[in-house]
Design an enzyme around this catalytic site. Sequence first.
Site, mmCIF file in Angstrom:
data_model
loop_
_atom_site.group_PDB
_atom_site.id
_atom_site.type_symbol
_atom_site.label_atom_id
_atom_site.label_comp_id
_atom_site.label_asym_id
_atom_site.label_seq_id
_atom_site.Cartn_x
_atom_site.Cartn_y
_atom_site.Cartn_z
ATOM 1 N N GLN A 61 -6.701 -2.620 7.114
ATOM 2 C CA GLN A 61 -5.528 -3.427 6.723
ATOM 3 C C GLN A 61 -4.839 -4.134 7.892
ATOM 4 O O GLN A 61 -4.349 -5.257 7.747
ATOM 5 C CB GLN A 61 -4.540 -2.504 6.006
ATOM 6 C CG GLN A 61 -3.269 -3.139 5.534
ATOM 7 C CD GLN A 61 -2.381 -2.142 4.789
ATOM 8 O OE1 GLN A 61 -2.639 -1.812 3.649
ATOM 9 N NE2 GLN A 61 -1.337 -1.651 5.443
ATOM 10 N N GLU A 62 -4.766 -3.462 9.058
ATOM 11 C CA GLU A 62 -3.972 -4.044 10.153
ATOM 12 C C GLU A 62 -4.632 -3.829 11.514
ATOM 13 O O GLU A 62 -5.089 -2.735 11.810
ATOM 14 C CB GLU A 62 -2.576 -3.401 10.188
ATOM 15 C CG GLU A 62 -1.788 -3.661 8.917
ATOM 16 C CD GLU A 62 -0.526 -2.812 8.823
ATOM 17 O OE1 GLU A 62 0.033 -2.445 9.866
ATOM 18 O OE2 GLU A 62 -0.135 -2.509 7.690
ATOM 19 N N GLU B 60 1.920 -9.552 6.591
ATOM 20 C CA GLU B 60 2.792 -9.246 7.739
ATOM 21 C C GLU B 60 2.641 -10.274 8.855
ATOM 22 O O GLU B 60 3.007 -10.025 10.003
ATOM 23 C CB GLU B 60 2.512 -7.827 8.243
ATOM 24 C CG GLU B 60 2.871 -6.790 7.183
ATOM 25 C CD GLU B 60 2.550 -5.363 7.596
ATOM 26 O OE1 GLU B 60 1.987 -5.145 8.677
ATOM 27 O OE2 GLU B 60 2.874 -4.462 6.803
ATOM 28 N N LYS C 277 7.203 -0.598 14.631
ATOM 29 C CA LYS C 277 6.098 -1.374 14.056
ATOM 30 C C LYS C 277 6.727 -2.482 13.215
ATOM 31 O O LYS C 277 7.367 -2.195 12.196
ATOM 32 C CB LYS C 277 5.230 -0.433 13.211
ATOM 33 C CG LYS C 277 4.035 -1.101 12.574
ATOM 34 C CD LYS C 277 3.239 -0.108 11.743
ATOM 35 C CE LYS C 277 2.277 -0.851 10.859
ATOM 36 N NZ LYS C 277 1.546 0.021 9.935
ATOM 37 N N GLU D 105 -4.034 4.528 12.269
ATOM 38 C CA GLU D 105 -3.117 5.043 11.238
ATOM 39 C C GLU D 105 -3.885 5.171 9.926
ATOM 40 O O GLU D 105 -4.756 4.341 9.629
ATOM 41 C CB GLU D 105 -1.984 4.011 11.120
ATOM 42 C CG GLU D 105 -0.971 4.245 10.030
ATOM 43 C CD GLU D 105 0.053 3.080 10.016
ATOM 44 O OE1 GLU D 105 0.262 2.414 11.058
ATOM 45 O OE2 GLU D 105 0.626 2.835 8.946
ATOM 46 N N ASP E 208 0.766 7.857 7.654
ATOM 47 C CA ASP E 208 1.735 6.979 6.979
ATOM 48 C C ASP E 208 1.777 7.388 5.501
ATOM 49 O O ASP E 208 2.663 8.148 5.095
ATOM 50 C CB ASP E 208 1.331 5.510 7.170
ATOM 51 C CG ASP E 208 2.167 4.562 6.321
ATOM 52 O OD1 ASP E 208 3.234 4.970 5.829
ATOM 53 O OD2 ASP E 208 1.753 3.403 6.127
ATOM 54 N N ASP F 130 -4.416 0.059 11.493
ATOM 55 C CA ASP F 130 -3.973 0.801 10.308
ATOM 56 C C ASP F 130 -5.052 0.599 9.258
ATOM 57 O O ASP F 130 -5.172 -0.495 8.688
ATOM 58 C CB ASP F 130 -2.616 0.282 9.802
ATOM 59 C CG ASP F 130 -2.148 1.041 8.553
ATOM 60 O OD1 ASP F 130 -2.845 1.999 8.139
ATOM 61 O OD2 ASP F 130 -1.088 0.677 8.006
ATOM 62 N N SER G 282 9.026 2.011 11.246
ATOM 63 C CA SER G 282 8.248 0.877 10.729
ATOM 64 C C SER G 282 8.931 0.086 9.624
ATOM 65 O O SER G 282 9.668 0.633 8.800
ATOM 66 C CB SER G 282 6.919 1.417 10.187
ATOM 67 O OG SER G 282 6.208 0.435 9.471
ATOM 68 N N HIS G 283 8.614 -1.195 9.607
ATOM 69 C CA HIS G 283 8.964 -2.107 8.504
ATOM 70 C C HIS G 283 8.023 -1.869 7.317
ATOM 71 O O HIS G 283 7.193 -0.961 7.348
ATOM 72 C CB HIS G 283 8.828 -3.552 9.002
ATOM 73 C CG HIS G 283 7.387 -3.957 9.241
ATOM 74 N ND1 HIS G 283 6.973 -5.256 9.366
ATOM 75 C CD2 HIS G 283 6.242 -3.202 9.374
ATOM 76 C CE1 HIS G 283 5.657 -5.307 9.550
ATOM 77 N NE2 HIS G 283 5.200 -4.081 9.569
ATOM 78 N N ARG G 284 8.131 -2.682 6.256
ATOM 79 C CA ARG G 284 7.179 -2.712 5.143
ATOM 80 C C ARG G 284 6.554 -4.098 5.073
ATOM 81 O O ARG G 284 7.055 -5.043 5.693
ATOM 82 C CB ARG G 284 7.868 -2.401 3.797
ATOM 83 C CG ARG G 284 8.546 -1.063 3.694
ATOM 84 C CD ARG G 284 7.649 0.115 4.001
ATOM 85 N NE ARG G 284 6.454 0.243 3.172
ATOM 86 C CZ ARG G 284 6.259 1.200 2.271
ATOM 87 N NH1 ARG G 284 7.205 2.098 2.053
ATOM 88 N NH2 ARG G 284 5.115 1.293 1.596
ATOM 89 N N SER G 285 5.519 -4.219 4.247
ATOM 90 C CA SER G 285 4.871 -5.541 4.169
ATOM 91 C C SER G 285 5.776 -6.568 3.483
ATOM 92 O O SER G 285 5.739 -7.750 3.822
ATOM 93 C CB SER G 285 3.524 -5.440 3.476
ATOM 94 O OG SER G 285 3.653 -4.833 2.220
ATOM 95 N N SER H 184 0.880 -1.185 0.000
ATOM 96 C CA SER H 184 0.000 0.000 0.000
ATOM 97 C C SER H 184 0.912 1.228 0.000
ATOM 98 O O SER H 184 1.236 1.804 1.021
ATOM 99 C CB SER H 184 -0.966 -0.005 1.190
ATOM 100 O OG SER H 184 -0.330 -0.285 2.400
ATOM 101 N N HIS I 146 -3.471 -6.427 2.158
ATOM 102 C CA HIS I 146 -2.492 -7.378 2.709
ATOM 103 C C HIS I 146 -3.065 -8.778 2.909
ATOM 104 O O HIS I 146 -2.362 -9.671 3.386
ATOM 105 C CB HIS I 146 -1.960 -6.880 4.069
ATOM 106 C CG HIS I 146 -0.972 -5.758 3.927
ATOM 107 N ND1 HIS I 146 -0.409 -5.128 5.007
ATOM 108 C CD2 HIS I 146 -0.439 -5.153 2.841
ATOM 109 C CE1 HIS I 146 0.423 -4.185 4.596
ATOM 110 N NE2 HIS I 146 0.413 -4.173 3.287
ATOM 111 N N LYS J 118 9.291 5.314 7.619
ATOM 112 C CA LYS J 118 9.775 4.183 6.828
ATOM 113 C C LYS J 118 10.892 4.705 5.923
ATOM 114 O O LYS J 118 10.616 5.484 5.002
ATOM 115 C CB LYS J 118 8.648 3.638 5.941
ATOM 116 C CG LYS J 118 7.477 3.015 6.676
ATOM 117 C CD LYS J 118 6.315 2.793 5.701
ATOM 118 C CE LYS J 118 5.223 1.942 6.307
ATOM 119 N NZ LYS J 118 3.996 1.961 5.452
HETATM 120 P P1 PGA Z 1 3.018 -1.487 3.012
HETATM 121 O O1 PGA Z 1 1.996 -1.400 4.220
HETATM 122 O O2 PGA Z 1 4.357 -1.799 3.516
HETATM 123 O O3 PGA Z 1 2.395 -2.576 2.167
HETATM 124 O O4 PGA Z 1 2.939 -0.154 2.305
HETATM 125 C C1 PGA Z 1 2.356 -1.069 5.502
HETATM 126 C C2 PGA Z 1 1.535 0.070 6.026
HETATM 127 O O5 PGA Z 1 0.608 0.566 5.361
HETATM 128 O O6 PGA Z 1 1.810 0.510 7.129
HETATM 129 ZN ZN ZN Z 2 0.180 2.155 7.065
#
Ligand code: PGA
Ligand code: ZN
Length: 399
Positions: A156-157, A200, A379, A277, A303, A235, A355-358, A42, A148, A328
């Site tokens: 999404q999360e 994730e 994250k 988020e 984000d 999120d 934060s990480h990524r997916s 995303s 995801h 990120k």
């Molecule tokens: P992405 O999603 O790494 O797929 O962009 C993570 C997020 O939206 O926080």
């Molecule tokens: Zn996000």
Amino acid sequence: MKLKIKSLSARTIFDSRGEPTVEITACSKKHCASASVPSGKSVGRMEAAVVSAGEAAPVLEKVSEAVRGHSFASLRALDDVMRRADGTERKSKFGGNIMLGVSVAAARLMSIEKEIPLWKFLKNGFFSHHTHKQAPLIFSNFINGGVHAPNNLDIQEYMVIMRVNNSYADSIEKLAHLYRRVYDAISASSGTRAIPLGDEGGYAANFRGNFEPVEIIEQCIRAARLESVCSIGLDAAATSFFENGEYVFEGERLSPSALQNKYEEYFKKSKLLLSIEDPFAENDAEAFAGLRGSLGLGWVIGDDLTATNPRLIEQYAGINAISGVIIKPNQIGTVSETCDALNAAKSNGLDTIVSHRSGETEDTFIIELAKAASADAVKIGAPARERMAKFNELIRLYD
Ligand code: PGA
Ligand code: ZN
């Protein structure tokens, strides 16, 4: 001590989704260091451009030409040379992913040559004025939806936010138990042991609506008697369900204010819900500000909205759209600009969540960065599988 880069090389590796990504190796006369770059699904429209792994070698050759012959007194000096040679707003010539790989590998190289840990090198270079130290909260993904996961959730999360009182090892063990308890609860209510996983590592079953996962996680936190150290974060990644000025949510078309009402209801119904988020689309900042005004203590986090860009962070902090930001490194594409984003957030009083990524690799740079910047949170996905590299790095750096 100045850094002269003798060689740069790239190879293709595969991320946690099985997609190709790049690992960059930078060598000085004496040492070599590598860095691998994650990828998002995303992806915000303001993020740095990405060069495919297949095109990495010829692009890296151009980056090598730009940095060859220089002696860099700082990481920022290297990043600035790359940025000038790229010359585009979104790093479309070199790719933010290639530039970040070079920048992180060079940071490692500089820390090796100075014989100090990477986090300390970053702290000295970018965050020396921050004196307070803290153990960052862990944002850990338990249930996945949106882009995801192949299920019926729009959000999404669904994350557990864990405060660490004693040691990371102790907290991570509790978190991993809780993750299995949530599996048991979903399995009991859906009548199957076969529960798919999202990108994730969160569970990706179908649910009776977007609020049910919050209820399940809350019940599990209470059953485990962890409510004094755990809360819940969402999120929404709402850009992914935004269409022509409306939000397509649970099959209905909602105006921004109707969606805001839903979120307010969620925060009323769940005492443990702490943060949300990207509750609205990345071009709907006014709606963020509306929710921020009405939620009181709840965290509203940017984000896609802020894309780790110091200018956007200042802008949206200025209109009170957010109380915190996701950081990120690959959204902006160099280490020094990522640190600028962290400092912009801090000087505007925003909470910082590194934060990480997916699509992740086992690179643990973000944990070193979080420690250097005394970030409020990290994250890092579900406490399972390839994501454990980040959890284990927390133990290494803090316990
Ligand atoms: P992405 O999603 O790494 O797929 O962009 C993570 C997020 O939206 O926080
Ligand atoms: Zn996000």
